[in-house]
Design an enzyme around this catalytic site. Structure first.
Site, short mmCIF file in Angstrom:
data_model
loop_
_atom_site.label_atom_id
_atom_site.label_comp_id
_atom_site.label_asym_id
_atom_site.label_seq_id
_atom_site.Cartn_x
_atom_site.Cartn_y
_atom_site.Cartn_z
N ARG A 48 40.29 -3.84 57.88
CA ARG A 48 41.08 -4.65 56.94
C ARG A 48 41.91 -5.60 57.77
NH1 ARG A 48 39.87 -4.65 52.34
NH2 ARG A 48 38.27 -3.10 51.97
N GLU A 69 41.49 -9.12 45.04
CA GLU A 69 42.37 -8.58 46.09
C GLU A 69 43.25 -7.45 45.54
OE1 GLU A 69 42.05 -9.21 49.11
OE2 GLU A 69 40.88 -11.06 49.10
N ASN A 85 42.84 -3.49 46.53
CA ASN A 85 43.97 -2.74 47.10
C ASN A 85 44.20 -1.43 46.35
OD1 ASN A 85 44.50 -4.53 49.11
ND2 ASN A 85 46.34 -5.42 48.20
N1 LIG Z 1 48.00 -0.57 45.47
C1 LIG Z 1 48.44 -0.20 46.69
N2 LIG Z 1 48.82 1.10 46.92
C2 LIG Z 1 49.27 1.48 48.15
N3 LIG Z 1 49.39 0.65 49.21
C3 LIG Z 1 49.05 -0.64 49.03
C4 LIG Z 1 48.55 -1.13 47.77
N4 LIG Z 1 48.31 -2.46 47.91
C5 LIG Z 1 48.62 -2.77 49.17
N5 LIG Z 1 49.06 -1.70 49.86
C6 LIG Z 1 49.53 -1.70 51.28
O1 LIG Z 1 49.84 -3.02 51.66
C7 LIG Z 1 49.09 -3.40 52.81
C8 LIG Z 1 48.76 -4.89 52.78
O2 LIG Z 1 47.85 -5.22 51.73
P1 LIG Z 1 46.91 -6.49 51.90
O3 LIG Z 1 46.00 -6.56 50.73
O4 LIG Z 1 47.74 -7.69 52.19
O5 LIG Z 1 46.09 -6.15 53.23
P2 LIG Z 1 44.91 -5.09 53.43
O6 LIG Z 1 44.42 -4.59 52.11
O7 LIG Z 1 45.38 -4.06 54.39
O8 LIG Z 1 43.77 -5.96 54.13
P3 LIG Z 1 42.75 -6.97 53.38
O9 LIG Z 1 43.31 -7.24 52.01
O10 LIG Z 1 42.72 -8.19 54.24
O11 LIG Z 1 41.45 -6.27 53.32
C9 LIG Z 1 47.88 -2.48 52.78
O12 LIG Z 1 47.30 -2.31 54.06
C10 LIG Z 1 48.48 -1.18 52.24
O13 LIG Z 1 49.11 -0.48 53.29
MG LIG Z 2 43.92 -5.89 50.56
#
Ligand SMILES: Nc1ncnc2c1ncn2[C@@H]1O[C@H](COP(=O)(O)OP(=O)(O)OP(=O)(O)O)[C@@H](O)[C@H]1O
Ligand SMILES: [Mg+2]
Lengths: 109, 144
Positions: free
Chosen positions: B104, B46, B50
């Site tokens: 996502r 995860e 990200n």
């Molecule tokens: N390394 C990162 N750099 C920039 N933004 C980030 C990063 N990690 C997370 N985010 C932001 O935080 C939000 C939430 O992250 P999360 O992993 O909970 O959900 P997601 O990635 O959108 O969906 P999923 O993990 O279910 O595919 C992301 O949509 C993004 O906007």
């Molecule tokens: Mg994610």
């Protein structure tokens, strides 16, 4: 990954190994090429899947939304415990059914 | 016991498997249960995903992965030098996603939190994000 068209207007999708963002992208492209044109249901055979993360959930949700518009169903067959746990955590079970085997999934359609 | 590793890889989706494999190999000496192993692999997946999908909207950047074992505790740190997260609290909320159009579902941080004992997120807009996953492997959670 193996994709075949079965009876009951279904696509049987059998990914192997680990369903992460990398494999999810490939599955999305391959599946979407086949949707419509008579195919309205998807059965995911997860019996050969050892791992899945949120990217797999997103891919399944996306296919569900498309299938819903076609009036069909999505069923997940034979997930292993790790995969099942992620599916349960995601809330996917409210909209998508799990079957113990592909045979039983086909019977539900 | 005490151990460390530190690596860097290009933020390509095929490297997500690399990050999981390295993490799994790194904690082998702690003799994790099947469940502990899959929990940590999922959490790492995860955090790395990200960094790959959110941190570098205009291309491919480098992703850092490092690990430390201290007694029975494992610390895995995933870092990027991308766009950063402007509102960390909102990003960590279950089901929040900045990219709904990319299919996502906003589950990543929730999965990291439920599969680890603790997660720590540091981020600065324009300079990047550092996520540390902390998990005790084996033994009684109370003892150190
Ligand atoms: N390394 C990162 N750099 C920039 N933004 C980030 C990063 N990690 C997370 N985010 C932001 O935080 C939000 C939430 O992250 P999360 O992993 O909970 O959900 P997601 O990635 O959108 O969906 P999923 O993990 O279910 O595919 C992301 O949509 C993004 O906007
Ligand atoms: Mg994610």
């Amino acid at each position: 990954m193996n994709i075949i068209e079965t009876d009951k207007n279904a696509l049987l999708v059998t990914p192997e190994g680990e369903l992460d963002h990398h494999l999810a992208g490939k599955m999305r492209t391959e599946i979407d090429k086949k949707l419509g044109r008579g195919i309205i249901n998807i059965i995911f055979d997860f019996s050969h899947l050892s791992f899945m993360d949120s990217s797999g959930i997103g891919m399944i949700m996306g296919r569900y939304k498309r299938i819903q518009k076609l009036g069909g169903r999505v069923i997940i067959a034979a997930p292993k415990p790790q995969v099942k746990r992620i599916i349960e955590m995601s809330g996917l079970l409210g909209i998508i059914q799990i079957s113990p085997s592909v045979k039983q999934a086909l019977r539900k359609l | 016991m005490e151990n460390k590793f530190n690596m860097e890889f290009m933020g390509l989706s095929e490297n997500e498997a690399l990050a999981r494999t390295v993490t799994a190999a790194f904690i082998t000496s702690l003799d994790p249960t099947v469940e502990e192993l899959s929990e940590l692999k999922t959490a790492v997946s995860e955090a790395v995903t990200n960094a790959i999908v959110h941190a570098y909207p205009d291309g491919v950047g480098m992703v850092g992965l490092s690990g430390r074992i201290c007694g029975k505790k494992v610390y895995i740190t995933v870092s990027d030098t991308g766009i950063g997260i402007d509102d960390i609290e909102r990003a960590r909320e279950p089901l929040y996603t900045g990219k709904p159009e990319q299919e996502r579902s906003g589950l990543g941080f929730s999965i990291m939190e439920s599969f680890c004992d603790q997660i720590d997120v540091k981020s600065k807009c324009g300079s990047g994000t550092v996520v540390t996953l902390i998990k005790q492997i084996g033994g009684n959670k109370g003892e150190e």
